[in-house]
Scaffold this motif. Structure first.
Motif, mmCIF file in Angstrom:
data_model
loop_
_atom_site.group_PDB
_atom_site.id
_atom_site.type_symbol
_atom_site.label_atom_id
_atom_site.label_comp_id
_atom_site.label_asym_id
_atom_site.label_seq_id
_atom_site.Cartn_x
_atom_site.Cartn_y
_atom_site.Cartn_z
ATOM 1 N N VAL A 1 1.967 -32.241 5.545
ATOM 2 C CA VAL A 1 0.551 -32.562 5.734
ATOM 3 C C VAL A 1 -0.168 -31.385 6.385
ATOM 4 C CG1 VAL A 1 -1.075 -34.057 6.974
ATOM 5 C CG2 VAL A 1 0.879 -35.065 5.786
ATOM 6 N N SER A 2 0.449 -30.814 7.389
ATOM 7 C CA SER A 2 -0.141 -29.670 8.077
ATOM 8 C C SER A 2 -0.340 -28.484 7.132
ATOM 9 C CB SER A 2 0.744 -29.270 9.255
ATOM 10 O OG SER A 2 0.211 -28.163 9.931
ATOM 11 N N GLN A 3 0.654 -28.225 6.299
ATOM 12 C CA GLN A 3 0.544 -27.134 5.328
ATOM 13 C C GLN A 3 -0.549 -27.425 4.298
ATOM 14 O OE1 GLN A 3 4.607 -26.951 3.925
ATOM 15 N NE2 GLN A 3 5.069 -25.200 5.239
ATOM 16 N N PHE A 4 -0.647 -28.676 3.885
ATOM 17 C CA PHE A 4 -1.683 -29.080 2.933
ATOM 18 C C PHE A 4 -3.075 -28.814 3.519
ATOM 19 C CE2 PHE A 4 -4.620 -32.601 1.831
ATOM 20 C CZ PHE A 4 -4.865 -32.268 0.507
ATOM 21 N N ILE A 5 -3.292 -29.263 4.747
ATOM 22 C CA ILE A 5 -4.592 -29.083 5.395
ATOM 23 C C ILE A 5 -4.890 -27.593 5.574
ATOM 24 C CG2 ILE A 5 -5.892 -29.434 7.545
ATOM 25 C CD1 ILE A 5 -4.396 -32.193 7.710
ATOM 26 N N ASP A 6 -3.900 -26.829 6.010
ATOM 27 C CA ASP A 6 -4.086 -25.382 6.177
ATOM 28 C C ASP A 6 -4.463 -24.716 4.861
ATOM 29 O OD1 ASP A 6 -3.463 -25.611 8.867
ATOM 30 O OD2 ASP A 6 -1.443 -24.777 8.671
ATOM 31 N N ASN A 7 -3.795 -25.089 3.774
ATOM 32 C CA ASN A 7 -4.085 -24.507 2.458
ATOM 33 C C ASN A 7 -5.495 -24.836 1.994
ATOM 34 O OD1 ASN A 7 -1.568 -23.310 2.224
ATOM 35 N ND2 ASN A 7 -0.692 -24.981 1.039
ATOM 36 N N VAL A 8 -5.890 -26.091 2.147
ATOM 37 C CA VAL A 8 -7.238 -26.494 1.736
ATOM 38 C C VAL A 8 -8.272 -25.751 2.586
ATOM 39 C CG1 VAL A 8 -8.882 -28.419 1.618
ATOM 40 C CG2 VAL A 8 -6.513 -28.754 0.880
ATOM 41 N N TYR A 9 -8.018 -25.684 3.880
ATOM 42 C CA TYR A 9 -8.932 -24.985 4.795
ATOM 43 C C TYR A 9 -9.077 -23.515 4.391
ATOM 44 C CZ TYR A 9 -10.826 -22.943 9.056
ATOM 45 O OH TYR A 9 -11.603 -22.249 9.959
ATOM 46 N N ASP A 10 -7.951 -22.855 4.166
ATOM 47 C CA ASP A 10 -7.984 -21.432 3.796
ATOM 48 C C ASP A 10 -8.720 -21.212 2.474
ATOM 49 O OD1 ASP A 10 -6.640 -20.722 6.112
ATOM 50 O OD2 ASP A 10 -4.674 -20.613 5.139
ATOM 51 N N ASN A 11 -8.503 -22.101 1.504
ATOM 52 C CA ASN A 11 -9.192 -21.983 0.214
ATOM 53 C C ASN A 11 -10.697 -22.174 0.368
ATOM 54 O OD1 ASN A 11 -6.916 -21.415 -1.305
ATOM 55 N ND2 ASN A 11 -6.508 -23.561 -1.757
ATOM 56 N N TRP B 1 -20.289 -25.664 6.775
ATOM 57 C CA TRP B 1 -19.115 -26.262 6.134
ATOM 58 C C TRP B 1 -19.462 -27.621 5.539
ATOM 59 C CZ3 TRP B 1 -13.760 -25.066 5.745
ATOM 60 C CH2 TRP B 1 -13.434 -23.777 6.161
ATOM 61 N N VAL B 2 -20.098 -28.463 6.332
ATOM 62 C CA VAL B 2 -20.436 -29.814 5.874
ATOM 63 C C VAL B 2 -21.346 -29.745 4.653
ATOM 64 C CG1 VAL B 2 -21.635 -31.965 6.485
ATOM 65 C CG2 VAL B 2 -20.106 -30.867 8.137
ATOM 66 N N ARG B 3 -22.339 -28.866 4.685
ATOM 67 C CA ARG B 3 -23.260 -28.714 3.563
ATOM 68 C C ARG B 3 -22.491 -28.286 2.300
ATOM 69 N NH1 ARG B 3 -27.081 -27.041 6.245
ATOM 70 N NH2 ARG B 3 -26.383 -24.910 6.580
ATOM 71 N N PHE B 4 -21.591 -27.323 2.427
ATOM 72 C CA PHE B 4 -20.809 -26.869 1.274
ATOM 73 C C PHE B 4 -19.929 -27.992 0.738
ATOM 74 C CE2 PHE B 4 -17.078 -25.128 -0.786
ATOM 75 C CZ PHE B 4 -17.621 -24.159 -1.624
ATOM 76 N N ILE B 5 -19.248 -28.688 1.642
ATOM 77 C CA ILE B 5 -18.335 -29.766 1.243
ATOM 78 C C ILE B 5 -19.098 -30.874 0.516
ATOM 79 C CG2 ILE B 5 -16.876 -31.627 2.166
ATOM 80 C CD1 ILE B 5 -15.950 -29.540 4.329
ATOM 81 N N GLU B 6 -20.256 -31.240 1.058
ATOM 82 C CA GLU B 6 -21.036 -32.317 0.444
ATOM 83 C C GLU B 6 -21.690 -31.873 -0.865
ATOM 84 O OE1 GLU B 6 -23.704 -33.594 3.549
ATOM 85 O OE2 GLU B 6 -22.121 -34.752 4.547
ATOM 86 N N THR B 7 -22.253 -30.683 -0.896
ATOM 87 C CA THR B 7 -22.926 -30.176 -2.089
ATOM 88 C C THR B 7 -21.964 -30.053 -3.264
ATOM 89 O OG1 THR B 7 -24.512 -28.946 -0.741
ATOM 90 C CG2 THR B 7 -24.276 -28.251 -3.026
ATOM 91 N N ASN B 8 -20.751 -29.614 -2.988
ATOM 92 C CA ASN B 8 -19.770 -29.379 -4.040
ATOM 93 C C ASN B 8 -18.801 -30.547 -4.244
ATOM 94 O OD1 ASN B 8 -20.307 -26.491 -4.902
ATOM 95 N ND2 ASN B 8 -20.220 -26.318 -2.677
ATOM 96 N N GLU B 9 -19.085 -31.663 -3.582
ATOM 97 C CA GLU B 9 -18.265 -32.871 -3.702
ATOM 98 C C GLU B 9 -16.772 -32.569 -3.533
ATOM 99 O OE1 GLU B 9 -19.428 -34.756 -7.370
ATOM 100 O OE2 GLU B 9 -21.441 -35.172 -6.613
ATOM 101 N N VAL B 10 -16.480 -31.778 -2.522
ATOM 102 C CA VAL B 10 -15.109 -31.330 -2.268
ATOM 103 C C VAL B 10 -14.190 -32.510 -1.957
ATOM 104 C CG1 VAL B 10 -13.664 -29.975 -0.692
ATOM 105 C CG2 VAL B 10 -15.822 -29.023 -1.544
ATOM 106 N N LEU B 11 -14.658 -33.463 -1.168
ATOM 107 C CA LEU B 11 -13.789 -34.578 -0.777
ATOM 108 C C LEU B 11 -13.401 -35.437 -1.979
ATOM 109 C CD1 LEU B 11 -15.362 -35.654 2.634
ATOM 110 C CD2 LEU B 11 -13.495 -34.045 2.184
ATOM 111 N N ASP B 12 -14.354 -35.711 -2.855
ATOM 112 C CA ASP B 12 -14.045 -36.494 -4.057
ATOM 113 C C ASP B 12 -13.041 -35.753 -4.929
ATOM 114 O OD1 ASP B 12 -15.781 -38.510 -3.310
ATOM 115 O OD2 ASP B 12 -17.457 -37.728 -4.486
ATOM 116 N N SER B 13 -13.267 -34.471 -5.089
ATOM 117 C CA SER B 13 -12.375 -33.648 -5.900
ATOM 118 C C SER B 13 -10.963 -33.612 -5.300
ATOM 119 C CB SER B 13 -12.953 -32.238 -5.998
ATOM 120 O OG SER B 13 -12.104 -31.419 -6.734
ATOM 121 N N LEU B 14 -10.898 -33.467 -3.984
ATOM 122 C CA LEU B 14 -9.593 -33.451 -3.307
ATOM 123 C C LEU B 14 -8.861 -34.773 -3.485
ATOM 124 C CD1 LEU B 14 -10.033 -31.700 0.161
ATOM 125 C CD2 LEU B 14 -8.427 -31.091 -1.635
#
Length: 104
Positions: free
Chosen positions: A54-64, A80-93
């Motif tokens: 889980v830690s490696q997963f979070i680190d990889n997503v963060y770095d990307n 960060w929040v604006r980018f994540i929301e604008t690009n629908e990062v959470l849904d994609s993840l």
């Protein structure tokens, strides 16, 4: 946003970490069942392996994400929040993790 803030944000706004953790646990249990009885890991060791995944997963997503986000030095968290929301990062993840299969 640092990695710890990112993890907190993920946990508060998405189920992606919980989904990944569940799949990692299933994977680790599967691997553990394949070990001979004398070499099987305890639940504590399995949980530790899952935590590491889980830690490696979070680190990889963060770095990307970090490479794609132009941080406003006066409002880095909001950038960060604006980018994540604008690009629908959470849904994609969530979609990606839902389809993820670990190789044994």
């Amino acid at each position: 946003m640092d990695c710890e803030e990112f993890e907190t944000y993920l946990n508060a706004n998405s189920r992606v970490v919980a989904i990944f953790r569940s799949q990692a646990l299933t994977y680790q249990h599967s691997i553990n069942r394949q070990r001979s009885a004398s070499k099987r890991w305890s639940e504590t060791v399995v949980a530790s392996a899952v935590d590491k995944m889980v830690s490696q997963f979070i680190d990889n997503v963060y770095d990307n994400l970090k490479t794609n986000i132009k941080e406003n030095k006066f409002q880095p968290y909001e950038s960060w929040v604006r980018f994540i929301e604008t690009n629908e990062v959470l849904d994609s993840l969530e979609d990606s993790v839902g389809e993820l299969e670990f190789e044994e």
